[in-house]
Design a protein around this motif. Structure first.
Motif, PDB file in Angstrom:
ATOM      1  N   ASP A 266       0.824  -1.212   0.000  1.00  0.00           N
ATOM      2  CA  ASP A 266       0.000   0.000   0.000  1.00  0.00           C
ATOM      3  C   ASP A 266       0.856   1.260   0.000  1.00  0.00           C
ATOM      4  O   ASP A 266       0.448   2.302  -0.535  1.00  0.00           O
ATOM      5  N   LEU A 267       2.031   1.182   0.614  1.00  0.00           N
ATOM      6  CA  LEU A 267       2.920   2.340   0.631  1.00  0.00           C
ATOM      7  C   LEU A 267       3.490   2.597  -0.759  1.00  0.00           C
ATOM      8  O   LEU A 267       3.597   3.750  -1.194  1.00  0.00           O
ATOM      9  N   ARG A 268       3.829   1.537  -1.462  1.00  0.00           N
ATOM     10  CA  ARG A 268       4.350   1.698  -2.831  1.00  0.00           C
ATOM     11  C   ARG A 268       3.293   2.286  -3.760  1.00  0.00           C
ATOM     12  O   ARG A 268       3.620   3.014  -4.698  1.00  0.00           O
ATOM     13  N   GLU A 269       2.039   1.936  -3.485  1.00  0.00           N
ATOM     14  CA  GLU A 269       0.956   2.422  -4.336  1.00  0.00           C
ATOM     15  C   GLU A 269       0.450   3.803  -3.904  1.00  0.00           C
ATOM     16  O   GLU A 269      -0.476   4.335  -4.495  1.00  0.00           O
ATOM     17  N   ARG A 270       1.073   4.374  -2.865  1.00  0.00           N
ATOM     18  CA  ARG A 270       0.710   5.711  -2.365  1.00  0.00           C
ATOM     19  C   ARG A 270      -0.744   5.791  -1.926  1.00  0.00           C
ATOM     20  O   ARG A 270      -1.423   6.792  -2.164  1.00  0.00           O
TER      21      ARG A 270
END
Length: 361
Positions: A266-270
């Motif tokens: 989820d962090l990579r996908e912002r």
């Protein structure tokens, strides 16, 4: 023929039996539709096998909640179980298109549909962009899941008078899902929406769609009165929010073996998930500056994921979200206890509350 003839079965056993039955019905339905439609040149694509494979392995939470709603007013019924199983195809529609929108490479431990189609495009030596083809094919696959979901519901064996009671909730569920998805696209993590905005998206896109509306749908099919539907709505909203809070925690801290996705995906996908927004609200000045630096970064590599995880934990957001989950589960179960629902669905709803907020299954 009833689905589970021995109604004294423990809730977990009963739910697992329902889940396996739903999975078999959905897989059979999609396999038959794929065989019916993917003929000629279309049979050369991986769709005929990829779509049945995609529907396998889900938790089937939405059908289980819907069937619990049905059992609040009616007895065991095979046709009703097939009807609520159709919600899993609606879920597959959402997943296929959500992975395209989020750029997610994996789903349920396997390559996402758009990735599978792109790889086939490359191996077949077709012209044009393989990535573009994969995304387009996955969107079309999602469209098929949407159409087949309604077809499976219509052909479930329930009478038209019974289905008529459920259509308004079914339509509302689908519209709410799409509007919530649009809100999720708007709530990019780098803009840090407010907590109230995040909750609104959670309720529309995930909470209501996963728990509340399926419960209300099943109860409406069964002809339950408004008092029962109101109680189920209260429970559904609370457990739906708790479900998404847990999902957001897994999206940052989850084990890939549980989530089927890389850690910190989820962090990579912002994603402006509840845990990220809550961390921003709880952060001190120094923590907020570090958070702003992470938000401004062009890429989120493993080292950045580790920094995010440390920062979120340090702000207290992880512990606070756990408390919010516990509070919502407690209030939801209290509402069920006070409602005087039949023993079978009441026990099932208690088990499902644990199952979808602790990811037992």
């Amino acid at each position: 023929m009833t689905v589970i003839p021995h109604t004294a079965t423990a809730p977990a056993v009963w739910l697992d039996a329902l889940r396996h039955r739903c999975a078999a019905d959905v897989h059979r339905f999609v396999t038959e539709r794929a065989g019916e439609h993917f003929t000629g040149w279309a049979a050369e694509t991986p769709a005929a096998t990829a779509l049945p494979e995609f529907v396998a392995g889900g938790k089937f939470l939405r059908p289980l909640f819907a069937y619990a709603g049905w059992r609040c007013g009616e007895s065991e019924n095979d046709a009703a179980l097939r009807a609520v199983a159709s919600l899993e195809l609606l879920h597959c529609f959402a997943l296929a298109q959500d992975d395209v929108m989020d750029g997610s490479a994996r789903r349920r431990g396997r390559p996402a549909l758009h990735v599978s189609f792109a790889r086939w495009h490359e191996s077949a030596g077709l012209g044009g962009s393989a990535a573009r083809f994969g995304e387009s094919a996955a969107i079309l696959a999602g469209d098929l899941f949407l159409v087949w979901s309604e077809q499976m519901l219509r052909e479930s064996g329930l009478g038209t008078d019974v289905l008529a009671r459920g259509w308004p909730v079914h339509d509302h569920l689908r519209s709410e899902l799409a509007v919530g998805q649009l809100g999720d696209l708007i709530n990019d993590a780098r803009t840090l929406p407010s907590w109230s905005d995040v909750l609104d998206v959670i309720r529309r896109k995930s909470g209501n769609y996963t728990v509340r509306r399926p419960l209300e749908f099943g109860a409406a099919l069964a002809g339950c009165d408004t008092d029962v539907i109101d109680v189920l709505g209260t429970y559904g909203e609370l457990i739906g929010e708790a479900f998404q809070f847990r999902d957001d925690l897994l999206g940052v801290f989850g084990d890939p073996a549980v989530t089927g996705k890389p850690a910190g995906d989820d962090l990579r996908e912002r994603k402006a998930s509840s845990v990220v927004v809550l961390a921003a609200e709880l952060a001190g000045d120094r923590q907020r500056r570090e958070l702003d630096d992470l938000l401004a970064a062009d890429a989120v590599d493993p080292a950045a994921v580790a920094r995010w995880q440390h920062l979120i934990t340090a702000t207290g957001a992880r512990d606070q979200l756990e408390k919010l989950i516990d509070d919502r589960v407690h209030r939801a179960l209290e509402a069920i206890d006070l409602a005087g629902l039949p023993d079978r669905p009441a026990a099932a709803l208690t088990a499902l509350a644990v199952r979808c907020t602790e990811r037992v299954r």
